[in-house]
Enzyme design. Structure first.
Site, PDB file in Angstrom:
ATOM      1  N   HIS A 134     -36.977  -5.907  -6.678  1.00  0.00           N
ATOM      2  CA  HIS A 134     -37.268  -4.767  -7.554  1.00  0.00           C
ATOM      3  C   HIS A 134     -38.523  -5.009  -8.381  1.00  0.00           C
ATOM      4  O   HIS A 134     -38.760  -4.331  -9.358  1.00  0.00           O
ATOM      5  CB  HIS A 134     -36.073  -4.473  -8.476  1.00  0.00           C
TER       6      HIS A 134
HETATM    7  S1  FES Z   1     -36.091  -7.901  -9.325  1.00  0.00           S
HETATM    8 FE1  FES Z   1     -34.142  -7.194  -8.801  1.00  0.00          FE
HETATM    9  S2  FES Z   1     -33.151  -8.964  -8.054  1.00  0.00           S
HETATM   10 FE2  FES Z   1     -35.106  -9.666  -8.627  1.00  0.00          FE
END
Ligand code: FES
Length: 185
Positions: A150
């Protein structure tokens, strides 16, 4: 007449074939269940008891890790990142204004020896393993680690700098047994 004689054996053959197929499949299914049952206790016996897991520690020889390199080891089932930081990486980690950090923590508190950064390699967002350990890996905007799940960026101290992760990468308990050997846990 010739046709009838010809068809009768065919009918028998067809039934025989069906019966043989059934027997074969049933035998195959039994075989598969038998194999699974035989393998399972073996796997189960390899799982250490919960109290052994909680106490488990591991020793790591740091000698082969050149400056600028990193290795990943497994400890209590989790990846642990060990990076031999360069002078530039240490300087970058220490020249940060703590007020800018999401999870403010001085680099000095995250290391025992400045050149060795030891962290659990699990993103504090949803638990993915960030990139940054291998030479060709994306290291993110702050030269540390990048979690592509993410988009969390960690700096050269493993502190979260951008993205959804709420906290720095966790530093496990560890101690130096000698100049080049540590025990984690
Ligand atoms: S940014 Fe979501 S698990 Fe690492």
């Amino acid at each position: 007449m010739a046709e009838t004689t010809h068809q009768a054996p065919h009918g028998h053959d067809g039934e025989g074939q069906t019966r043989r197929d059934f027997i074969y499949l049933a035998a195959a299914a039994t075989g598969a269940v038998g194999a699974a049952a035989a393998i399972w206790p073996f796997i189960d016996s390899m799982n250490p008891a919960a109290d052994t897991l909680a106490l488990a520690s591991t020793e790591v020889d740091l000698t082969p890790i050149a400056e600028g390199q990193a290795i990943t080891i497994t400890w209590r089932g989790k990846p642990v990142f060990i990076r031999h930081r360069t002078a530039e990486e240490i300087e970058a980690a220490r020249s940060v204004n703590l007020a800018e950090l999401v999870d403010p923590q001085p680099d000095e508190e995250r290391v025992v020896e400045p050149q060795w950064l030891v962290m659990v390699g699990v993103c504090t967002h949803l638990g993915c393993v960030p990139l940054g350990q291998k030479t060709g890996d994306a290291k993110g905007d702050y030269g540390g680690w990048f979690c592509p799940c993410h988009g969390s960026h960690y700096d050269t101290s493993g502190r979260i700098r951008r993205g959804p992760a709420p906290a720095n990468l966790v530093v496990p308990e560890y101690e130096f047994l000698s100049e080049s050997r540590i025990r984690i846990g």
